[in-house]
Design a protein around this motif. Structure first.
Motif, PDB file in Angstrom:
ATOM      1  N   GLU A   1       2.163   2.607   5.755  1.00 24.31           N
ATOM      2  CA  GLU A   1       3.094   2.388   4.640  1.00 24.31           C
ATOM      3  C   GLU A   1       3.438   0.901   4.522  1.00 24.31           C
ATOM      4  O   GLU A   1       3.500   0.353   3.427  1.00 24.31           O
ATOM      5  CB  GLU A   1       4.363   3.226   4.847  1.00 24.31           C
ATOM      6  CG  GLU A   1       5.392   3.075   3.740  1.00 24.31           C
ATOM      7  CD  GLU A   1       4.906   3.548   2.375  1.00 24.31           C
ATOM      8  OE1 GLU A   1       3.968   4.355   2.281  1.00 24.31           O
ATOM      9  OE2 GLU A   1       5.477   3.079   1.380  1.00 24.31           O
TER      10      GLU A   1
ATOM     11  N   ARG B   1       0.571  -0.826   2.920  1.00 21.24           N
ATOM     12  CA  ARG B   1       0.535  -0.547   1.488  1.00 21.24           C
ATOM     13  C   ARG B   1       1.530  -1.437   0.759  1.00 21.24           C
ATOM     14  O   ARG B   1       1.227  -2.003  -0.286  1.00 21.24           O
ATOM     15  CB  ARG B   1       0.851   0.927   1.225  1.00 21.24           C
ATOM     16  CG  ARG B   1       0.710   1.325  -0.254  1.00 21.24           C
ATOM     17  CD  ARG B   1       1.303   2.680  -0.561  1.00 21.24           C
ATOM     18  NE  ARG B   1       2.738   2.726  -0.359  1.00 21.24           N
ATOM     19  CZ  ARG B   1       3.645   2.198  -1.179  1.00 21.24           C
ATOM     20  NH1 ARG B   1       3.267   1.565  -2.264  1.00 21.24           N
ATOM     21  NH2 ARG B   1       4.928   2.302  -0.918  1.00 21.24           N
ATOM     22  N   ARG B   2       2.734  -1.584   1.338  1.00 13.61           N
ATOM     23  CA  ARG B   2       3.751  -2.447   0.710  1.00 13.61           C
ATOM     24  C   ARG B   2       3.294  -3.902   0.703  1.00 13.61           C
ATOM     25  O   ARG B   2       3.507  -4.617  -0.278  1.00 13.61           O
ATOM     26  CB  ARG B   2       5.076  -2.311   1.447  1.00 13.61           C
ATOM     27  CG  ARG B   2       5.817  -1.026   1.121  1.00 13.61           C
ATOM     28  CD  ARG B   2       7.251  -1.051   1.620  1.00 13.61           C
ATOM     29  NE  ARG B   2       7.336  -1.248   3.047  1.00 13.61           N
ATOM     30  CZ  ARG B   2       7.496  -0.293   3.950  1.00 13.61           C
ATOM     31  NH1 ARG B   2       7.580   0.960   3.552  1.00 13.61           N
ATOM     32  NH2 ARG B   2       7.565  -0.571   5.231  1.00 13.61           N
ATOM     33  N   GLU B   3       2.637  -4.350   1.764  1.00  9.89           N
ATOM     34  CA  GLU B   3       2.138  -5.719   1.809  1.00  9.89           C
ATOM     35  C   GLU B   3       1.069  -5.942   0.743  1.00  9.89           C
ATOM     36  O   GLU B   3       1.069  -6.979   0.071  1.00  9.89           O
ATOM     37  CB  GLU B   3       1.551  -6.029   3.188  1.00  9.89           C
ATOM     38  CG  GLU B   3       2.591  -6.221   4.266  1.00  9.89           C
ATOM     39  CD  GLU B   3       1.968  -6.460   5.624  1.00  9.89           C
ATOM     40  OE1 GLU B   3       2.684  -6.286   6.602  1.00  9.89           O
ATOM     41  OE2 GLU B   3       0.791  -6.813   5.696  1.00  9.89           O
ATOM     42  N   ALA B   4       0.186  -4.982   0.582  1.00  6.61           N
ATOM     43  CA  ALA B   4      -0.859  -5.094  -0.444  1.00  6.61           C
ATOM     44  C   ALA B   4      -0.230  -5.145  -1.834  1.00  6.61           C
ATOM     45  O   ALA B   4      -0.647  -5.921  -2.698  1.00  6.61           O
ATOM     46  CB  ALA B   4      -1.842  -3.928  -0.342  1.00  6.61           C
ATOM     47  N   GLN B   5       0.794  -4.328  -2.049  1.00 15.29           N
ATOM     48  CA  GLN B   5       1.486  -4.326  -3.341  1.00 15.29           C
ATOM     49  C   GLN B   5       2.161  -5.674  -3.575  1.00 15.29           C
ATOM     50  O   GLN B   5       2.102  -6.218  -4.677  1.00 15.29           O
ATOM     51  CB  GLN B   5       2.522  -3.204  -3.360  1.00 15.29           C
ATOM     52  CG  GLN B   5       3.229  -3.056  -4.693  1.00 15.29           C
ATOM     53  CD  GLN B   5       4.241  -1.917  -4.674  1.00 15.29           C
ATOM     54  OE1 GLN B   5       4.635  -1.432  -3.627  1.00 15.29           O
ATOM     55  NE2 GLN B   5       4.657  -1.499  -5.843  1.00 15.29           N
TER      56      GLN B   5
ATOM     57  N   LYS C   1       1.196  -8.561  -2.375  1.00  9.89           N
ATOM     58  CA  LYS C   1       0.145  -9.529  -2.675  1.00  9.89           C
ATOM     59  C   LYS C   1      -0.288  -9.427  -4.130  1.00  9.89           C
ATOM     60  O   LYS C   1      -0.469 -10.439  -4.795  1.00  9.89           O
ATOM     61  CB  LYS C   1      -1.056  -9.317  -1.752  1.00  9.89           C
ATOM     62  CG  LYS C   1      -0.847  -9.853  -0.362  1.00  9.89           C
ATOM     63  CD  LYS C   1      -1.962  -9.646   0.617  1.00  9.89           C
ATOM     64  CE  LYS C   1      -3.294  -9.302   0.143  1.00  9.89           C
ATOM     65  NZ  LYS C   1      -4.277  -9.045   1.184  1.00  9.89           N
ATOM     66  N   ARG C   2      -0.433  -8.183  -4.625  1.00 11.09           N
ATOM     67  CA  ARG C   2      -0.813  -8.004  -6.031  1.00 11.09           C
ATOM     68  C   ARG C   2       0.251  -8.587  -6.953  1.00 11.09           C
ATOM     69  O   ARG C   2      -0.060  -9.250  -7.942  1.00 11.09           O
ATOM     70  CB  ARG C   2      -1.029  -6.525  -6.342  1.00 11.09           C
ATOM     71  CG  ARG C   2      -2.352  -5.975  -5.871  1.00 11.09           C
ATOM     72  CD  ARG C   2      -2.636  -4.593  -6.448  1.00 11.09           C
ATOM     73  NE  ARG C   2      -1.626  -3.606  -6.164  1.00 11.09           N
ATOM     74  CZ  ARG C   2      -1.555  -2.876  -5.060  1.00 11.09           C
ATOM     75  NH1 ARG C   2      -2.453  -3.040  -4.116  1.00 11.09           N
ATOM     76  NH2 ARG C   2      -0.593  -1.981  -4.891  1.00 11.09           N
ATOM     77  N   GLN C   3       1.509  -8.348  -6.627  1.00  6.23           N
ATOM     78  CA  GLN C   3       2.596  -8.864  -7.458  1.00  6.23           C
ATOM     79  C   GLN C   3       2.603 -10.392  -7.438  1.00  6.23           C
ATOM     80  O   GLN C   3       2.835 -11.025  -8.474  1.00  6.23           O
ATOM     81  CB  GLN C   3       3.943  -8.328  -6.965  1.00  6.23           C
ATOM     82  CG  GLN C   3       4.142  -6.853  -7.251  1.00  6.23           C
ATOM     83  CD  GLN C   3       5.388  -6.289  -6.603  1.00  6.23           C
ATOM     84  OE1 GLN C   3       5.977  -6.893  -5.718  1.00  6.23           O
ATOM     85  NE2 GLN C   3       5.801  -5.112  -7.039  1.00  6.23           N
TER      86      GLN C   3
ATOM     87  N   ASP D   1      -0.152 -11.577  -9.681  1.00  9.50           N
ATOM     88  CA  ASP D   1       0.247 -11.398 -11.081  1.00  9.50           C
ATOM     89  C   ASP D   1       1.251 -12.464 -11.492  1.00  9.50           C
ATOM     90  O   ASP D   1       1.187 -13.013 -12.596  1.00  9.50           O
ATOM     91  CB  ASP D   1       0.824 -10.000 -11.307  1.00  9.50           C
ATOM     92  CG  ASP D   1      -0.233  -8.901 -11.174  1.00  9.50           C
ATOM     93  OD1 ASP D   1       0.175  -7.740 -11.053  1.00  9.50           O
ATOM     94  OD2 ASP D   1      -1.433  -9.215 -11.209  1.00  9.50           O
TER      95      ASP D   1
END
Length: 182
Positions: A8, A11-15, A17-19, A22
């Motif tokens: 989890e 997953r939060r770290e990947a999210q 990075k995406r943010q 962006d």
């Protein structure tokens, strides 16, 4: 820290990075819009070129700061994950010492899990390092592209100002001739 908690967190770290990617795109777009706005602003060419230069420097500074912030955030998260693994391992070791004779098999399982988590963390750190380098290169390329576009835009503005100046001179000469002929 259980395996599910770890996944989890990943997953939060990947999210995140995406943010951050962006957000970088949004900043680059806004900067480009600001530069284009300056190019078409009704002011002197010298002031426009200075505004463009200032905005390009401001954008470069922001991009460098964002890169440093992202790297710091990633390092901090890696440190937190490392501390959590250490804490989990310490807790397991303490329990194993209290019930050593009963839990010998559990100790071996915990060591294997810790090693697996360590390998995952090492692999993720290599991936994160590559991502940071990629982000750095992308930002550097973006800054270079903006710099080139600003130079080109400034050159176009200078050319347009020169052409407009020539047209004004012609109009003044025509007006002067009309006045002299009357």
């Amino acid at each position: 820290m259980s395996l599910f908690d770890y996944l989890e967190a990943r997953r939060r770290e990947a999210q995140l990075k995406r943010q951050m990617r962006d957000a970088g795109k949004i900043v680059a777009g806004a900067s480009l819009g600001a530069v284009l706005g300056l190019l078409f602003a009704p002011q002197s060419g010298e002031k426009t070129r200075k505004d463009i230069s200032d905005k390009a420097q401001e954008t470069k500074d922001y991009l460098e700061s964002a890169t440093r912030d992202a790297a710091d955030s990633i390092q901090f998260k890696a440190y937190q994950a490392s501390e959590q693994v250490k804490k989990t391992y310490g807790d397991l070791k303490e329990k194993a010492e209290q019930k050593k004779s009963e839990l010998q098999d559990d100790i071996e399982i915990a060591k294997a899990k810790a090693k697996a988590v360590g390998e995952v963390v090492k692999e993720d750190m290599r991936d994160l390092k590559g991502d940071v380098e990629d982000t750095k290169e992308t930002l550097k390329e973006g800054a270079e592209n903006i710099k080139e576009e600003v130079k080109e835009g400034a050159s176009n503005v200078a050319k347009e100002v020169s052409e407009a100046s020539g047209e004004i001179k012609k109009e003044v000469e025509n007006t002067k001739n009309k006045i002299e002929n009357k």
